[in-house]
Design an enzyme around this catalytic site. Structure first.
Site, short mmCIF file in Angstrom:
data_model
loop_
_atom_site.label_atom_id
_atom_site.label_comp_id
_atom_site.label_asym_id
_atom_site.label_seq_id
_atom_site.Cartn_x
_atom_site.Cartn_y
_atom_site.Cartn_z
CB SER A 80 -0.95 0.01 1.20
OG SER A 80 -0.22 -0.04 2.41
CB SER B 43 16.23 -8.89 5.78
OG SER B 43 16.87 -8.78 7.03
CE1 TYR C 113 12.08 -3.68 11.35
CE2 TYR C 113 14.31 -2.99 11.89
CZ TYR C 113 13.33 -3.24 10.95
OH TYR C 113 13.59 -3.04 9.61
CE LYS D 41 12.41 -6.40 8.91
NZ LYS D 41 11.55 -6.87 7.79
#
Length: 276
Positions: A12, A132, A146, A150
């Site tokens: 989006s 990633s 976070y 990753k």
């Protein structure tokens, strides 16, 4: 590449939107997936097919894959881009939020990969691109959960590459650096909300300011830089396993490899002007 079918999640805005456009420009049939299809209407106007999908909802993911197979009979490219950055001191972030970060950034991508793989295996071809971050190789304060997602995506991608190679399927990791998207501002707002008061307030304020600063916004690379790397990987007969692109990605990943941990810690802390 004409008539190959690509599915791009998190399409989006930002990297996902740029990638959907870039793949469509190269002749792919592109399905742009996001939770809110109203934000996909500009892509639809350009011939890209909007697809409502919540990667944390198994029924939604299954329905999306089934629709693509019904309409085109194939999925040649999967770009696992859906994700977000949940920042806050590890002590402060509720475990429910940590789990949600993993649900979106890791398990959502993994489940979609599981559903797409049988179709790729049947054709003995396909490319899975996992978005990633340079944050999958380096660490910064207040980004523990976070970074954990990753780092996990890096490991999953390496294992998946070994498992699917004999089936003609390529697995590629993209490691963006600083990219001019909404990501930094959203992460900064969340950080202030979670750790803006209490034991880590000063540190959190410094990191949030760095994440959302005008200087960062000006020097960050446009999302099209990432989209171009994805298109290059998809088009390659033998793509590289990793593409580090965008502001700061290559030098910071190299510095993390080269420097002792405490030296890198000091480098990162000074770079963001943080104070504990």
């Amino acid at each position: 590449m004409t008539d190959r079918t690509a599915l791009v999640t998190g399409a989006s805005s930002g990297i996902g939107e740029a990638t959907a456009r870039a793949l469509a420009a190269r002749g792919h049939i592109v399905y742009a997936a996001a939770r809110r299809t109203d934000r996909l209407q500009e892509l639809a106007a350009d011939g890209i097919r909007p697809l409502g999908m919540d990667v944390t909802d198994d029924e939604s993911v299954r329905a999306g894959v089934e629709r693509i197979i019904t309409e085109t009979g194939r999925i040649d490219v999967l770009v696992n881009n859906a994700g977000y950055g949940s920042y806050g001191a590890i002590e402060d972030v509720p475990l429910d939020e940590a789990r949600r970060q993993f649900e979106v950034n890791v398990f959502g991508a993994a489940r979609l990969t599981q559903l797409v793989l049988p179709h790729m295996r049947s054709r003995r071809s396909g490319t899975i691109v996992n978005i990633s971050s340079m944050g999958g190789k380096i660490h910064t304060p207040m980004g523990g959960w976070y970074h954990a997602t990753k780092f996990a995506m890096e490991a999953l991608s390496d294992c998946l590459r070994l498992e699917t190679a004999s089936h003609g399927i390529d697995v590629v990791v993209i490691e963006p650096g600083g990219i001019a998207t909404e990501w930094g501002g959203i992460a900064a707002d969340h950080l202030r909300e979670v750790s803006g008061s209490g034991a880590y307030a000063a540190f959190a304020t410094s990191v949030a300011t760095a994440l959302s600063s005008e200087t960062n916004r000006r020097r960050n690379s446009p999302p099209e830089v990432v989209a171009d790397a994805i298109v290059k990987a998809v088009a390659a007969r033998r793509p590289r396993t990793r593409y580090a692109v965008g502001f700061g990605a290559r030098p910071l990943i190299f510095a993390k490899w080269l420097l002792p941990d405490r030296v890198f810690d000091a480098l990162v802390t000074r770079a963001i002007g943080a104070r504990s």
